[in-house]
Design an enzyme around this catalytic site. Structure first.
Site, PDB file in Angstrom:
ATOM      1  N   LEU A 161      -8.777  -8.712 -13.632  1.00 25.56           N
ATOM      2  CA  LEU A 161     -10.709  -8.265 -13.605  1.00 25.56           C
ATOM      3  C   LEU A 161     -11.229  -8.750 -14.603  1.00 25.56           C
ATOM      4  CD1 LEU A 161      -9.449  -4.744 -12.197  1.00 25.56           C
ATOM      5  CD2 LEU A 161     -10.485  -6.554 -10.767  1.00 25.56           C
ATOM      6  N   SER A 172       4.045   3.512 -15.399  1.00 23.97           N
ATOM      7  CA  SER A 172       3.163   3.994 -16.274  1.00 23.97           C
ATOM      8  C   SER A 172       1.552   4.089 -15.553  1.00 23.97           C
ATOM      9  CB  SER A 172       2.583   3.175 -17.552  1.00 23.97           C
ATOM     10  OG  SER A 172       4.107   3.094 -18.232  1.00 23.97           O
ATOM     11  N   ARG A 175      -5.105  -8.457  -8.930  1.00 25.15           N
ATOM     12  CA  ARG A 175      -6.093  -9.520  -9.449  1.00 25.15           C
ATOM     13  C   ARG A 175      -6.460  -9.330 -11.134  1.00 25.15           C
ATOM     14  NH1 ARG A 175      -9.170 -12.823  -6.847  1.00 25.15           N
ATOM     15  NH2 ARG A 175     -10.841 -12.561  -8.370  1.00 25.15           N
ATOM     16  N   LEU A 192      -5.022  -7.096 -20.178  1.00 21.42           N
ATOM     17  CA  LEU A 192      -4.278  -7.032 -19.416  1.00 21.42           C
ATOM     18  C   LEU A 192      -3.043  -5.926 -19.444  1.00 21.42           C
ATOM     19  CD1 LEU A 192      -3.618  -7.848 -16.267  1.00 21.42           C
ATOM     20  CD2 LEU A 192      -2.013  -9.505 -17.405  1.00 21.42           C
ATOM     21  N   HIS A 217       1.558   0.762 -13.174  1.00 17.66           N
ATOM     22  CA  HIS A 217       2.099  -0.326 -13.653  1.00 17.66           C
ATOM     23  C   HIS A 217       3.785  -0.074 -13.737  1.00 17.66           C
ATOM     24  CE1 HIS A 217       2.961  -4.407 -15.194  1.00 17.66           C
ATOM     25  NE2 HIS A 217       3.616  -4.024 -15.901  1.00 17.66           N
ATOM     26  N   GLY A 257       0.691  -1.211  -0.194  1.00 14.19           N
ATOM     27  CA  GLY A 257       0.028   0.028   0.126  1.00 14.19           C
ATOM     28  C   GLY A 257       0.653   1.223   0.103  1.00 14.19           C
ATOM     29  N   SER A 258       1.933   1.129  -0.423  1.00 15.06           N
ATOM     30  CA  SER A 258       2.776   2.262  -0.400  1.00 15.06           C
ATOM     31  C   SER A 258       2.348   3.569  -1.490  1.00 15.06           C
ATOM     32  CB  SER A 258       4.300   2.001  -0.706  1.00 15.06           C
ATOM     33  OG  SER A 258       4.611   1.693  -1.841  1.00 15.06           O
ATOM     34  N   ASN A 259       1.813   3.112  -2.613  1.00 14.91           N
ATOM     35  CA  ASN A 259       1.216   4.005  -3.507  1.00 14.91           C
ATOM     36  C   ASN A 259      -0.137   4.515  -2.943  1.00 14.91           C
ATOM     37  OD1 ASN A 259       2.400   4.325  -6.119  1.00 14.91           O
ATOM     38  ND2 ASN A 259       2.376   2.303  -5.939  1.00 14.91           N
TER      39      ASN A 259
HETATM   40  C1  GAR Z   1       3.541  -1.241  -7.379  1.00 15.00           C
HETATM   41  O1  GAR Z   1       4.937  -1.255  -7.827  1.00 15.00           O
HETATM   42  C2  GAR Z   1       2.773  -1.048  -8.678  1.00 15.00           C
HETATM   43  O2  GAR Z   1       3.225  -0.489  -9.583  1.00 15.00           O
HETATM   44  C3  GAR Z   1       2.690  -2.740  -8.906  1.00 15.00           C
HETATM   45  O3  GAR Z   1       2.588  -3.340  -7.573  1.00 15.00           O
HETATM   46  C4  GAR Z   1       3.367  -2.350  -6.612  1.00 15.00           C
HETATM   47  C5  GAR Z   1       2.391  -1.923  -5.483  1.00 15.00           C
HETATM   48  O4  GAR Z   1       3.240  -1.434  -4.444  1.00 15.00           O
HETATM   49  N1  GAR Z   1       1.363  -2.866  -9.588  1.00 15.00           N
HETATM   50  C6  GAR Z   1       1.423  -3.925 -10.570  1.00 15.00           C
HETATM   51  O5  GAR Z   1       2.186  -4.570 -10.799  1.00 15.00           O
HETATM   52  C7  GAR Z   1       0.059  -4.049 -11.239  1.00 15.00           C
HETATM   53  N2  GAR Z   1       0.508  -4.929 -12.255  1.00 15.00           N
HETATM   54  P1  GAR Z   1       2.255  -0.686  -3.199  1.00 15.00           P
HETATM   55  O6  GAR Z   1       1.365  -2.030  -2.691  1.00 15.00           O
HETATM   56  O7  GAR Z   1       3.526  -0.622  -2.386  1.00 15.00           O
HETATM   57  O8  GAR Z   1       1.711   0.335  -3.652  1.00 15.00           O
END
Ligand code: GAR
Length: 220
Positions: A99, A142, A97, A150, A115, A18-20
């Site tokens: 979708l 991106s 997941r 996907l 991504h 969940g850092s984003n």
């Molecule tokens: C992030 O690097 C995001 O870009 C990636 O998962 C990570 C989640 O990190 N997403 C994907 O690969 C989607 N295809 P976070 O939980 O710390 O935000």
């Protein structure tokens, strides 16, 4: 945001760290993002990222895939849950997941994903290791609208990160992630301000067709 404009209501979906999500919440707190997170939903009840939302008294919900017979039923339940909050934008932030088409169609134009690659390069998982294995000199992240295929929906903003000679997947992932935390709030901001939108297949920037994704410079 103009005085009369409502903040964009976001519903964020996460699977793990969940850092984003935290970067989005921090940008909102700093007044840099005219948005409000109305709820966070995870497919894992133990997702550490849920804690960031709880700290801000935001509703958190977990929907475990094991409780549903198949992807279709899961996505239908997820959609029901999301729609209770009537979000303006559904934000996938590490929601791992695939979708269903019906789900994606329902949110067309208001469902986005981040991504960790320069799409259309390196769709799927393990993008950092695959970037190193390919010997590319540039990698990055991106943000795109989600469509049925996907990691293939229209990309409206990217951020490039150089691959350094001594990078391994872990080091590269950490540098890209740091930049994701700038990229995603900025991308959502453009949507909240109504500057970027999707009209059918066409991305619009300030109401005009966007020819290629916007670029944000890495700050290192
Ligand atoms: C992030 O690097 C995001 O870009 C990636 O998962 C990570 C989640 O990190 N997403 C994907 O690969 C989607 N295809 P976070 O939980 O710390 O935000």
């Amino acid at each position: 945001m103009s005085e009369h404009q409502q903040p964009l209501s976001l519903l964020v979906l996460i699977s793990g760290r969940g850092s984003n999500l935290k970067a989005i919440l921090d940008a909102i707190s700093r007044g840099e993002l005219p948005a409000v997170v109305t709820a966070v939903i995870s497919d894992r009840s133990q997702a550490p990222g849920l804690e960031y939302a709880r700290q801000e008294n935001i509703d958190t919900l977990a929907l475990d895939a094991a409780d549903y017979p198949d992807r279709k039923d899961y996505d239908r339940a997820l959609q029901g849950l999301i729609d209770r909050f009537e979000p303006g934008l559904v934000v996938l932030a590490g929601f791992m997941r695939i979708l269903t088409a019906a789900f994606v169609r329902h949110y067309r134009g208001r469902l986005i994903n981040i991504h960790p690659s320069l799409l259309p390069e390196l769709r799927g998982i393990d993008t950092h290791q695959r970037a190193i294995d390919k010997g590319v000199r540039e990698h990055g992240a991106s943000v795109h609208f989600v469509t049925e295929d996907l990691d293939s929906g229209p990309v409206f903003v990217q951020l490039r990160v150089p691959v350094l000679p001594d990078d391994d997947a872990e080091r590269l992932a950490a540098r890209v992630l740091k930049q994701e935390h700038r990229l995603y709030p900025q991308a959502i901001r453009w949507l909240a301000e109504g500057r970027v939108s999707l009209n059918g297949e066409q991305l619009l920037l300030d109401q005009l067709p966007m020819q290629q994704p916007l670029q944000i410079d890495a700050d290192e």
